[in-house]
Design a protein around this motif. Sequence first.
Motif, PDB file in Angstrom:
ATOM      1  N   GLU A 294       0.821  -1.209   0.000  1.00 34.32           N
ATOM      2  CA  GLU A 294       0.000   0.000   0.000  1.00 34.32           C
ATOM      3  C   GLU A 294       0.853   1.256   0.000  1.00 34.32           C
ATOM      4  O   GLU A 294       0.343   2.363   0.140  1.00 34.32           O
ATOM      5  CB  GLU A 294      -0.936  -0.016   1.224  1.00 34.32           C
ATOM      6  CG  GLU A 294      -1.998  -1.095   1.115  1.00 34.32           C
ATOM      7  CD  GLU A 294      -2.938  -1.120   2.311  1.00 34.32           C
ATOM      8  OE1 GLU A 294      -2.695  -0.388   3.283  1.00 34.32           O
ATOM      9  OE2 GLU A 294      -3.908  -1.896   2.259  1.00 34.32           O
ATOM     10  N   GLY A 295       2.171   1.083  -0.094  1.00 35.26           N
ATOM     11  CA  GLY A 295       3.061   2.235  -0.185  1.00 35.26           C
ATOM     12  C   GLY A 295       3.487   2.777   1.162  1.00 35.26           C
ATOM     13  O   GLY A 295       3.959   3.898   1.263  1.00 35.26           O
ATOM     14  N   PRO A 307      -5.874 -10.796   7.312  1.00 33.65           N
ATOM     15  CA  PRO A 307      -5.992 -10.373   5.911  1.00 33.65           C
ATOM     16  C   PRO A 307      -7.198 -10.997   5.201  1.00 33.65           C
ATOM     17  O   PRO A 307      -7.771 -10.369   4.316  1.00 33.65           O
ATOM     18  CB  PRO A 307      -4.686 -10.857   5.288  1.00 33.65           C
ATOM     19  CG  PRO A 307      -3.724 -10.917   6.411  1.00 33.65           C
ATOM     20  CD  PRO A 307      -4.535 -11.304   7.612  1.00 33.65           C
ATOM     21  N   ALA A 308      -7.605 -12.190   5.620  1.00 35.23           N
ATOM     22  CA  ALA A 308      -8.745 -12.831   4.968  1.00 35.23           C
ATOM     23  C   ALA A 308      -9.993 -11.956   5.085  1.00 35.23           C
ATOM     24  O   ALA A 308     -10.891 -12.015   4.246  1.00 35.23           O
ATOM     25  CB  ALA A 308      -9.012 -14.197   5.583  1.00 35.23           C
ATOM     26  N   LYS A 309     -10.049 -11.143   6.137  1.00 40.24           N
ATOM     27  CA  LYS A 309     -11.194 -10.253   6.329  1.00 40.24           C
ATOM     28  C   LYS A 309     -10.895  -8.869   5.761  1.00 40.24           C
ATOM     29  O   LYS A 309     -11.670  -8.345   4.967  1.00 40.24           O
ATOM     30  CB  LYS A 309     -11.497 -10.145   7.825  1.00 40.24           C
ATOM     31  CG  LYS A 309     -12.973 -10.080   8.121  1.00 40.24           C
ATOM     32  CD  LYS A 309     -13.225 -10.221   9.610  1.00 40.24           C
ATOM     33  CE  LYS A 309     -14.675 -10.523   9.905  1.00 40.24           C
ATOM     34  NZ  LYS A 309     -15.240 -11.669   9.222  1.00 40.24           N
ATOM     35  N   ALA A 310      -9.771  -8.310   6.199  1.00 34.65           N
ATOM     36  CA  ALA A 310      -9.416  -6.953   5.764  1.00 34.65           C
ATOM     37  C   ALA A 310      -7.919  -6.908   5.490  1.00 34.65           C
ATOM     38  O   ALA A 310      -7.132  -6.698   6.399  1.00 34.65           O
ATOM     39  CB  ALA A 310      -9.799  -5.941   6.847  1.00 34.65           C
ATOM     40  N   GLY A 311      -7.562  -7.120   4.251  1.00 38.58           N
ATOM     41  CA  GLY A 311      -6.145  -7.153   3.883  1.00 38.58           C
ATOM     42  C   GLY A 311      -5.749  -5.970   3.033  1.00 38.58           C
ATOM     43  O   GLY A 311      -5.893  -4.823   3.452  1.00 38.58           O
ATOM     44  N   PHE A 312      -5.309  -6.248   1.815  1.00 38.05           N
ATOM     45  CA  PHE A 312      -4.870  -5.192   0.904  1.00 38.05           C
ATOM     46  C   PHE A 312      -6.023  -4.241   0.614  1.00 38.05           C
ATOM     47  O   PHE A 312      -7.118  -4.669   0.259  1.00 38.05           O
ATOM     48  CB  PHE A 312      -4.352  -5.852  -0.382  1.00 38.05           C
ATOM     49  CG  PHE A 312      -3.779  -4.881  -1.384  1.00 38.05           C
ATOM     50  CD1 PHE A 312      -2.803  -3.977  -1.019  1.00 38.05           C
ATOM     51  CD2 PHE A 312      -4.211  -4.898  -2.696  1.00 38.05           C
ATOM     52  CE1 PHE A 312      -2.267  -3.085  -1.936  1.00 38.05           C
ATOM     53  CE2 PHE A 312      -3.679  -4.018  -3.632  1.00 38.05           C
ATOM     54  CZ  PHE A 312      -2.706  -3.104  -3.251  1.00 38.05           C
ATOM     55  N   ARG A 313      -5.802  -2.966   0.803  1.00 37.01           N
ATOM     56  CA  ARG A 313      -6.823  -1.915   0.649  1.00 37.01           C
ATOM     57  C   ARG A 313      -8.088  -2.228   1.447  1.00 37.01           C
ATOM     58  O   ARG A 313      -9.196  -1.882   1.025  1.00 37.01           O
ATOM     59  CB  ARG A 313      -7.184  -1.738  -0.825  1.00 37.01           C
ATOM     60  CG  ARG A 313      -6.017  -1.225  -1.652  1.00 37.01           C
ATOM     61  CD  ARG A 313      -6.391  -1.147  -3.104  1.00 37.01           C
ATOM     62  NE  ARG A 313      -5.291  -0.679  -3.917  1.00 37.01           N
ATOM     63  CZ  ARG A 313      -5.144  -0.989  -5.205  1.00 37.01           C
ATOM     64  NH1 ARG A 313      -6.015  -1.768  -5.805  1.00 37.01           N
ATOM     65  NH2 ARG A 313      -4.130  -0.524  -5.885  1.00 37.01           N
ATOM     66  N   GLY A 314      -7.909  -2.927   2.557  1.00 40.50           N
ATOM     67  CA  GLY A 314      -9.049  -3.234   3.419  1.00 40.50           C
ATOM     68  C   GLY A 314      -9.965  -4.324   2.900  1.00 40.50           C
ATOM     69  O   GLY A 314     -11.023  -4.580   3.476  1.00 40.50           O
TER      70      GLY A 314
ATOM     71  N   LEU B  33       3.471   5.205  -4.030  1.00 41.13           N
ATOM     72  CA  LEU B  33       4.605   5.886  -3.404  1.00 41.13           C
ATOM     73  C   LEU B  33       5.927   5.123  -3.588  1.00 41.13           C
ATOM     74  O   LEU B  33       6.933   5.700  -4.004  1.00 41.13           O
ATOM     75  CB  LEU B  33       4.338   6.129  -1.909  1.00 41.13           C
ATOM     76  CG  LEU B  33       5.497   6.781  -1.152  1.00 41.13           C
ATOM     77  CD1 LEU B  33       5.886   8.123  -1.739  1.00 41.13           C
ATOM     78  CD2 LEU B  33       5.157   6.963   0.327  1.00 41.13           C
ATOM     79  N   ILE B  34       5.928   3.827  -3.291  1.00 43.53           N
ATOM     80  CA  ILE B  34       7.198   3.088  -3.353  1.00 43.53           C
ATOM     81  C   ILE B  34       7.730   2.991  -4.793  1.00 43.53           C
ATOM     82  O   ILE B  34       8.893   3.297  -5.031  1.00 43.53           O
ATOM     83  CB  ILE B  34       7.082   1.734  -2.631  1.00 43.53           C
ATOM     84  CG1 ILE B  34       6.983   1.998  -1.129  1.00 43.53           C
ATOM     85  CG2 ILE B  34       8.291   0.833  -2.935  1.00 43.53           C
ATOM     86  CD1 ILE B  34       6.739   0.791  -0.271  1.00 43.53           C
ATOM     87  N   PRO B  35       6.894   2.615  -5.772  1.00 46.03           N
ATOM     88  CA  PRO B  35       7.415   2.636  -7.141  1.00 46.03           C
ATOM     89  C   PRO B  35       7.936   4.013  -7.564  1.00 46.03           C
ATOM     90  O   PRO B  35       8.956   4.095  -8.254  1.00 46.03           O
ATOM     91  CB  PRO B  35       6.203   2.247  -7.992  1.00 46.03           C
ATOM     92  CG  PRO B  35       5.290   1.524  -7.082  1.00 46.03           C
ATOM     93  CD  PRO B  35       5.549   2.023  -5.701  1.00 46.03           C
TER      94      PRO B  35
END
Lengths: 545, 163
Positions: A294-295, A307-314, B33-35
């Motif tokens: 996510e930076g 993460p199975a519930k709320a992972g990448f971008r929630g 941001l990272i890229p």
Amino acid sequence: MAKPRAYVMVSVDADTVVIGAREVKTRLAAEIGGCGLGGEVRVLETGSFGPSDAGVVAAVLPDGVVYGNLTPERIPQLVEEHFVKGRPVKDWLLPGEHFLPDPENSDPRGQQYFGRIVLDNCGRIDPESIEEYIANDGYFALGKALAEMTPEALVEEVKASGLRGRGGAGFPTGLKWSFCASEQADIKYVICNADEGEPGTFKDRLIMEGDPHKVIEGMALCGYALGASQGYVYIRGEYKLSIERIRHAIEAARENGLLGKDIMGSGFDFDIAVKIGAGAYVCGEETALIESMEGKRGLPRVKPPFPAKAGFRGKPTNVNNVETLANIPFIIRNGAAQFHRIGDPGTPGTKVYTVLGHINRAGLIEVPTSVTLRDVLEDYAGGMRAGTFKMAQLGGTAGDLLDASMLDVPLNYDSLAKNGHSLGSGAILFMNETVKVCDFLHACMKFFAHESCGNCNPCRNGMEALLELTERLKQGAGYPGDIALMEELVMGMQSIAFCPLGQSPAAPVLSAVRYFRDEMLTGIDADAVRPRPEHTMRHLMKLAS
Amino acid sequence: MANTCECEGSCTSVVYEELDAFMADCPKGRDRLIPVLQKAQELFGYLPVEVQEYVAQALELPVSEVYGVVTFYHYFTMEPRGRHTINVCLGTECYVRGAKKIVEALSENLNIKMGGTTEDRRFSLTTQRCFGACGLAPVIMINDDVHGRVTPKKIAGILAQYE
């Protein structure tokens, strides 16, 4: 065009590129062409066969011989002897019995060494050719799943296979999938964790370099099972060739309608993108990896929510290791029952290791989970190169140190757990008597102290303290009671550190104390007097400032 | 690399334009941001505060967050580096096979400490966790080239390949 009578497979991976694998390949093609054999003998690029200390390696098929330590200068003689005169150059042959994957499984020891599952194509196909992957049953499992199986059935099949995560923790994969599959969301993500950074471990790199489509197919199957439409491969930045080959494979799959919209006309949409890491060991932890994607700084998250519930971008997200995903196509193609028959019933299947250290044959191996450390040492690694076996570290820097008493324990989660050990991430480092336990521990602690992300106190300060303790022991200047202090410290960290990184030093430290206490005691200076507490306090404040 | 360029005016603006173009191509969102920072470091050679501020403004993020990310990951550096970066692998296998002696030989040869840069900006010396090239241990990486089975004796010859 006439069908070629022979193929020369040159192993091109990140290690061999450095020592001139591509030059060897070019020279081979030129020499073979120069002898007028261009139509009969084809030169192909492939992934690693396994050995990592045999220079540039090439296999001739169907002859089944493997040459090692090739250089462009050796090529004219090789071509002249092998292809024109028809006699292999004996001096350059490698003892090939464990190196060349044998799909027919003719191993005399029968049941114990089944064919490979993850590495079956490595060294046999050109990783940049989707056609060769497809010709070796590639994408068959994806087609089968899309045509015949519901997503639920797919999850059940993986559950029934008993596959456990190959990243180190050994969590049952099917169960993990079922968590994410039961979530309702507009979008779900599948992430392949290729941020392999455990020192001594590079199996995932060789899988990606040797057979990238297997990882892509595993991810697509996972996406179908979970109802996910987007996948990411998070690769560490140093793995340049892996990044290149995975990207190439994704594009080839897209061009062939195996990724993208409406895959094989089934209505299932799934695509994959590559994310490149910026270098932080802690990002191998799945929530830290998601933060990094996510930076943000790669700091582990509070769990739950998982993460199975709320992972990448929630959104619901499933993270699996490269090797875990590479097992999936086999399971779906051949069925859970067949997978379950391989290896140890508690941890079915095989495990890929990189074997290193003072041994005769270092490199990549894949063995059923029923083999022991002794089997690996004697049968696959070719025994000790120098000295006698003193200890092995199983599973990278965060792994247990084992002595000779553990040589006959099968390498799987259950058998090791009975002895208080774990399997770790897939590296085995064999060491002879020249390695001192305290020196070795100090090197391990240095790594951890450097990689601690600083998020939680037990890990941040604990690692520094461990570094100081091992430094003293190494110099023979330890205070009486230092070993007990170390044990207390790592056990404390194990119970309260925020993420698995802070819990990691417990394995090497506690196992070292268990097997090598006497040697470690030689690092203690019986006359040394520990500084008074106020000094220590002052020291800590200095550290904190 | 751009950081060795002495011309401060026109040439940097070209680099900024390239960075702008890269940012415009990135899908919107925090993820980029990272890229973007990886690209910026590739262009500038390092990430001085000015570049971080520029990125922060362009991506509408607090500078503190950008700084946080830059200082967290090993790949990013805020110091100008030499034309060639030498990375010594200190993974367990390299350590067992004598990486420490390589570090000593390198710092002696270049007369700099670990983390330092030579006065003529030719080399920077850093260490890293395992490269995953353990079969070639001990390993050093100069820029993107991996040199395996390094011995203290080989050091001078390897360094001579880089001007």
